[in-house]
Design a protein around this motif. Sequence first.
Motif, short mmCIF file in Angstrom:
data_model
loop_
_atom_site.label_atom_id
_atom_site.label_comp_id
_atom_site.label_asym_id
_atom_site.label_seq_id
_atom_site.Cartn_x
_atom_site.Cartn_y
_atom_site.Cartn_z
N SER A 79 -15.23 12.23 0.42
CA SER A 79 -16.49 11.74 -0.14
C SER A 79 -16.28 10.34 -0.71
O SER A 79 -15.15 9.90 -0.91
N ALA A 80 -17.37 9.65 -0.98
CA ALA A 80 -17.29 8.31 -1.57
C ALA A 80 -16.58 8.36 -2.92
O ALA A 80 -15.84 7.43 -3.27
N GLU A 81 -16.77 9.44 -3.66
CA GLU A 81 -16.12 9.57 -4.97
C GLU A 81 -14.61 9.71 -4.85
O GLU A 81 -13.87 9.34 -5.75
N GLN A 82 -14.12 10.24 -3.73
CA GLN A 82 -12.70 10.44 -3.52
C GLN A 82 -12.02 9.23 -2.87
O GLN A 82 -10.79 9.15 -2.84
N ALA A 83 -12.79 8.31 -2.38
CA ALA A 83 -12.27 7.22 -1.55
C ALA A 83 -11.13 6.46 -2.20
O ALA A 83 -10.08 6.26 -1.58
N GLU A 84 -11.31 6.00 -3.42
CA GLU A 84 -10.29 5.15 -4.03
C GLU A 84 -9.04 5.92 -4.44
O GLU A 84 -7.98 5.33 -4.59
N GLU A 85 -9.14 7.23 -4.60
CA GLU A 85 -7.96 8.05 -4.90
C GLU A 85 -7.17 8.36 -3.63
O GLU A 85 -5.95 8.47 -3.67
N PHE A 86 -7.86 8.50 -2.51
CA PHE A 86 -7.23 8.98 -1.29
C PHE A 86 -6.95 7.91 -0.24
O PHE A 86 -6.23 8.16 0.72
N VAL A 87 -7.51 6.72 -0.40
CA VAL A 87 -7.30 5.62 0.56
C VAL A 87 -6.94 4.37 -0.23
O VAL A 87 -7.58 4.04 -1.21
N ALA A 88 -5.89 3.68 0.24
CA ALA A 88 -5.45 2.44 -0.42
C ALA A 88 -5.59 1.28 0.55
O ALA A 88 -5.24 1.39 1.73
N ASN A 89 -6.09 0.17 0.05
CA ASN A 89 -6.17 -1.08 0.83
C ASN A 89 -5.07 -1.99 0.28
O ASN A 89 -5.19 -2.51 -0.82
N ILE A 90 -4.01 -2.13 1.04
CA ILE A 90 -2.87 -2.93 0.61
C ILE A 90 -2.73 -4.11 1.57
O ILE A 90 -2.43 -3.92 2.75
N GLN A 91 -2.98 -5.30 1.06
CA GLN A 91 -2.93 -6.53 1.83
C GLN A 91 -3.74 -6.43 3.12
O GLN A 91 -3.30 -6.85 4.18
N GLY A 92 -4.92 -5.82 3.02
CA GLY A 92 -5.83 -5.76 4.14
C GLY A 92 -5.62 -4.61 5.10
O GLY A 92 -6.39 -4.44 6.04
N SER A 93 -4.58 -3.79 4.89
CA SER A 93 -4.35 -2.62 5.73
C SER A 93 -4.66 -1.36 4.94
O SER A 93 -4.37 -1.27 3.75
N LEU A 94 -5.25 -0.38 5.62
CA LEU A 94 -5.65 0.86 4.96
C LEU A 94 -4.59 1.94 5.17
O LEU A 94 -4.06 2.10 6.27
N TYR A 95 -4.31 2.69 4.09
CA TYR A 95 -3.31 3.75 4.11
C TYR A 95 -3.87 4.96 3.39
O TYR A 95 -4.60 4.83 2.42
N ILE A 96 -3.48 6.15 3.85
CA ILE A 96 -3.83 7.36 3.13
C ILE A 96 -2.77 7.60 2.06
O ILE A 96 -1.58 7.34 2.29
N THR A 97 -3.19 8.04 0.90
CA THR A 97 -2.25 8.31 -0.19
C THR A 97 -1.69 9.73 -0.05
O THR A 97 -2.22 10.56 0.69
N GLY A 98 -0.63 10.00 -0.81
CA GLY A 98 -0.07 11.34 -0.83
C GLY A 98 -1.09 12.36 -1.29
O GLY A 98 -1.18 13.47 -0.76
#
Length: 161
Positions: A15-34
Amino acid sequence: MDPKIKAAAEAEGFSAEQAEEFVANIQGSLYITGAGLQYKMLQTYKAGCFAIQGKIPAPEEYRLVRQMMGLGDSDPLVLVRGEVHIQGFSEPFVDYGTATPKNLSGFVKFSEYPLEMATRRATNRAMRLATATGMCSVDEIEAGGEGSSSEGMDHGTRSPS
């Protein structure tokens, strides 16, 4: 909220509420968090229906991966086999994680935690296979925050042995 993070989160089922906890934008690349991977496992398979483990591979697996990576016998390598066992599945989801001085030269140095990083990479890769996650996880960041640390390995569900 970063629109790239929001779109990637929605594509992974967050959900949009979970986005910043579960997805990281690091130097323009997207990663899923643990936390994002754990959440996807729980949403896909429910608690108590799966087990995640890291194992030291058999010698023949170790030799094959060393050869695939172009490493000599004396080159430092820590290799772990990650397995996700799902209730009702006959075979686990399997992938490998490596740690070498070359792929651990950024945030974590090879001399610090090579076994832990190889284990994290292996189990995260196996969880990404089990949940059909399209993003790399944060542990794949190399020095400078670019690219994958897999050093040319093809990450599949089959054991090389």
